[in-house]
Design a protein around this motif. Structure first.
Motif, PDB file in Angstrom:
ATOM      1  N   UNK A  32      92.611 -44.658  93.607  1.00  0.00           N
ATOM      2  CA  UNK A  32      91.262 -44.876  94.113  1.00  0.00           C
ATOM      3  C   UNK A  32      90.324 -45.447  93.063  1.00  0.00           C
ATOM      4  N   UNK A  33      90.504 -45.027  91.818  1.00  0.00           N
ATOM      5  CA  UNK A  33      89.668 -45.558  90.744  1.00  0.00           C
ATOM      6  C   UNK A  33      89.979 -47.023  90.462  1.00  0.00           C
ATOM      7  N   UNK A  39      89.574 -45.857 101.283  1.00  0.00           N
ATOM      8  CA  UNK A  39      88.825 -44.674 101.677  1.00  0.00           C
ATOM      9  C   UNK A  39      89.628 -43.432 101.278  1.00  0.00           C
ATOM     10  N   UNK A  40      88.975 -42.287 101.200  1.00  0.00           N
ATOM     11  CA  UNK A  40      89.725 -41.057 100.906  1.00  0.00           C
ATOM     12  C   UNK A  40      90.858 -40.809 101.905  1.00  0.00           C
ATOM     13  N   UNK A  41      90.637 -41.137 103.169  1.00  0.00           N
ATOM     14  CA  UNK A  41      91.682 -40.949 104.173  1.00  0.00           C
ATOM     15  C   UNK A  41      92.858 -41.890 103.925  1.00  0.00           C
ATOM     16  N   UNK A  42      92.568 -43.131 103.573  1.00  0.00           N
ATOM     17  CA  UNK A  42      93.646 -44.086 103.277  1.00  0.00           C
ATOM     18  C   UNK A  42      94.465 -43.612 102.078  1.00  0.00           C
ATOM     19  N   UNK A  43      93.805 -43.076 101.066  1.00  0.00           N
ATOM     20  CA  UNK A  43      94.521 -42.549  99.907  1.00  0.00           C
ATOM     21  C   UNK A  43      95.396 -41.372 100.297  1.00  0.00           C
TER      22      UNK A  43
END
Length: 80
Positions: A32-33, A39-43
């Motif tokens: 993510x960084x 998005x958090x959900x995709x991660x």
């Protein structure tokens, strides 16, 4: 040789489920960084390196070989 007990920790290659979850969370954070469009959900939905490569191709328009190379640099064989 001494009469003192060894303070060395045994070499255990197997991690506990808690350690594995923490390592996976750290990996997703690093992803993510590096690639901030996720998005958090995709991660959270990433299950393996192939998922990451496909997501990089779709989200960033990278060529598959470039996405594979970039993903391998970040993942470094760590489990999701």
């Amino acid at each position: 040789m001494t009469d003192q007990p060894s303070t060395a920790r045994p070499n255990t290659s197997a991690s506990t489920p808690m350690q594995a979850r923490a390592e996976a969370k750290l990996l997703r954070s690093e992803i993510g960084n590096k690639w901030g469009k996720f998005t958090p959900q995709e991660l959270a939905d990433l299950k393996d390196n192939d998922d990451l490569v496909a997501a990089l191709v779709a989200k960033y328009g990278l060529a598959k070989d470039a996405a594979t190379r970039d993903a391998a640099t970040v993942v470094q064989g760590r489990p999701f």
